[in-house]
Write a protein that holds these residues in place. Structure first.
Motif, short mmCIF file in Angstrom:
data_model
loop_
_atom_site.label_atom_id
_atom_site.label_comp_id
_atom_site.label_asym_id
_atom_site.label_seq_id
_atom_site.Cartn_x
_atom_site.Cartn_y
_atom_site.Cartn_z
N THR A 215 0.83 -1.21 0.00
CA THR A 215 0.00 0.00 0.00
C THR A 215 0.87 1.26 0.00
OG1 THR A 215 -0.19 -0.10 2.41
CG2 THR A 215 -1.94 -1.15 1.12
N ARG A 216 1.90 1.27 0.82
CA ARG A 216 2.78 2.45 0.88
C ARG A 216 3.68 2.54 -0.34
NH1 ARG A 216 1.93 5.22 5.29
NH2 ARG A 216 1.31 4.20 7.23
N TYR A 219 1.58 4.00 -3.02
CA TYR A 219 1.37 5.43 -2.75
C TYR A 219 2.61 6.24 -3.11
CZ TYR A 219 0.82 9.73 -0.04
OH TYR A 219 0.77 11.04 0.33
N GLU A 235 -4.20 7.83 -3.40
CA GLU A 235 -5.10 7.73 -2.24
C GLU A 235 -5.68 6.33 -2.14
OE1 GLU A 235 -8.18 10.96 -1.11
OE2 GLU A 235 -9.23 9.60 -2.50
N ARG A 239 -5.07 3.36 0.77
CA ARG A 239 -6.16 3.17 1.73
C ARG A 239 -7.15 2.06 1.40
NH1 ARG A 239 -3.61 5.24 5.79
NH2 ARG A 239 -3.13 7.48 5.59
N HIS A 240 -6.96 1.31 0.30
CA HIS A 240 -7.99 0.35 -0.08
C HIS A 240 -8.06 -0.88 0.82
CE1 HIS A 240 -4.54 -1.40 -2.23
NE2 HIS A 240 -5.22 -2.51 -2.34
N GLU A 242 -7.82 -0.38 4.25
CA GLU A 242 -8.39 0.08 5.51
C GLU A 242 -9.81 -0.48 5.64
OE1 GLU A 242 -6.59 1.56 7.64
OE2 GLU A 242 -5.11 2.83 6.63
N ASP A 251 -2.82 2.04 8.39
CA ASP A 251 -2.88 2.94 9.55
C ASP A 251 -4.09 2.74 10.44
OD1 ASP A 251 -0.48 4.44 9.00
OD2 ASP A 251 -1.55 5.38 7.32
N LEU A 253 -7.22 3.27 9.90
CA LEU A 253 -8.25 4.30 9.80
C LEU A 253 -9.63 3.65 9.89
CD1 LEU A 253 -6.95 6.57 6.88
CD2 LEU A 253 -6.45 6.73 9.33
N ILE A 258 -11.61 7.12 6.28
CA ILE A 258 -11.08 6.47 5.10
C ILE A 258 -11.63 7.20 3.88
CG2 ILE A 258 -10.90 4.30 3.82
CD1 ILE A 258 -11.83 2.89 6.45
N ALA A 262 -11.39 5.07 -1.70
CA ALA A 262 -10.83 3.79 -1.27
C ALA A 262 -11.92 2.86 -0.74
CB ALA A 262 -9.77 4.04 -0.18
N ARG A 263 -12.93 3.42 -0.08
CA ARG A 263 -14.04 2.59 0.40
C ARG A 263 -14.81 1.98 -0.76
NH1 ARG A 263 -17.45 6.53 3.41
NH2 ARG A 263 -15.91 8.18 3.17
#
Length: 336
Positions: A215-216, A219, A235, A239-240, A242, A251, A253, A258, A262-263
């Motif tokens: 993920t990082r 990013y 993004e 965050r996908h 989380e 992280d 979140l 979030i 990503a949600r």
């Protein structure tokens, strides 16, 4: 950005010479004296723009333009008619044949240069847009290069994400951006060792920690661009994974902390992964997938988004059927 030459077509040498005098200082030109020569020159020289006379013997400009537009190899080339025929009927017919503009003889240098500049700018913009889409496709594919075979998964789930975003009121432009961004959600997997990505069994603790770094990594790659699509892609990549209840990564979140993009992608991604065959699993029946998604509402997934997703499930299944046909026809590749 380099573009092809301008193809000037006219049966009168004096008219070709007039175009040469006006345009040759700033542009490379190639010439044809009739329709058949124009068709051959378009295939040989890949012009960026065609300046086409109408009144020519044997094959007039209208017929030539129609022939150019019928050929997939030349259909994209913009055609400007250059003619002394200036009445409204002829102009309308020219546009019906596929021309993009119309210059009346005798040509004037200022008008001709301005029209040519405008349409070459559009050609360059189109080429840039194509390069942009190519980069997105390559980054999406790179993320799964060492993964188990996922077919057209990233393109299919991107279409689901777009449909869900549309259902909750996103603008058409934002939905388009999300559909372009979503295929890059796993770009960071390019930095994960192949033996972890292809491991047939469950990952151990150390391997799982390495996997989560994708993920990082994604990013860090995608945030280098400040275009809206790549900013959204960065993004989503981060965050996908989380989860609504805060139990996800990287992280922890939760809830509306979030990003909505990503949600949305999380739902589209999981739904598609469960619906298709993978080397380690058979496809789940849709009833089982729906039950799983409902069970994850409020823990893994945003409850409001799940409700909307299930409300548009017939549209999602129709998209899946279309993608299934595409995959059978074209194989495991990205759409052109």
């Amino acid at each position: 950005m380099n573009v092809g030459p301008i193809l000037a077509v006219d049966d009168e040498p004096l008219n070709l010479d007039a175009l040469r005098q006006v345009l040759s200082r700033d542009h490379r030109l190639v010439y044809a004296r009739n329709g058949q020569e124009a068709l051959a020159a378009a295939l040989a020289h890949h012009p960026a723009l065609i300046l086409l006379d109408i009144q020519m013997p044997d094959m007039d400009g209208y017929s030539t333009c129609l022939a150019l537009k019928r050929n997939p190899a030349t259909a994209h080339i913009p055609v400007i008619f250059v003619t002394s025929m200036a009445d409204v009927w002829d102009e309308a017919k020219g546009f019906e044949c596929g021309a993009v503009d119309y210059i009346v003889k005798p040509i004037t240098p200022a008008t001709t240069r301005a029209r040519v500049k405008t349409h070459l700018s559009l050609v360059q913009a189109s080429q840039l847009e194509q390069s942009y889409h190519d980069a997105i496709s390559m980054l999406g594919k790179a993320g799964h290069y060492n993964d188990n075979d996922t077919g057209v998964h990233i393109w299919r789930m991107a279409s689901y994400a777009r449909e869900l975003a549309l259902a909750i009121g996103w603008s058409a432009e934002a939905c388009r951006d999300l559909e372009l961004a979503a295929p890059m959600h796993d770009t960071g997997k390019i930095g994960i060792p192949g033996e972890i990505l292809r491991k047939p069994g469950k990952l151990n603790g150390e391997e799982w920690e390495i996997m989560k770094t994708h993920t990082r990594i994604g990013y860090d790659i995608l945030r280098m661009s400040h275009s809206p699509v790549f900013e959204m892609a960065a993004e989503v990549a981060l965050r996908h994974h989380e989860k609504w209840d805060g139990s996800g990564y990287p992280d922890g979140l939760s809830g509306e902390g979030i990003p909505e993009s990503a949600r949305i992608v999380a739902i589209a991604d999981v739904f598609d992964a469960l619906m298709v065959r993978r080397p380690y699993k058979e496809p789940w029946p849709v009833e089982r997938v729906v039950a799983f998604m409902r069970e994850g509402s409020g823990t893994h997934f945003d409850p409001r988004l799940i409700d909307n997703f299930l409300a548009i499930l017939p549209k999602i299944m129709n998209l899946k059927e279309n993608w299934d046909v595409f995959e059978v026809t074209h194989g495991a590749t990205e759409p052109g």
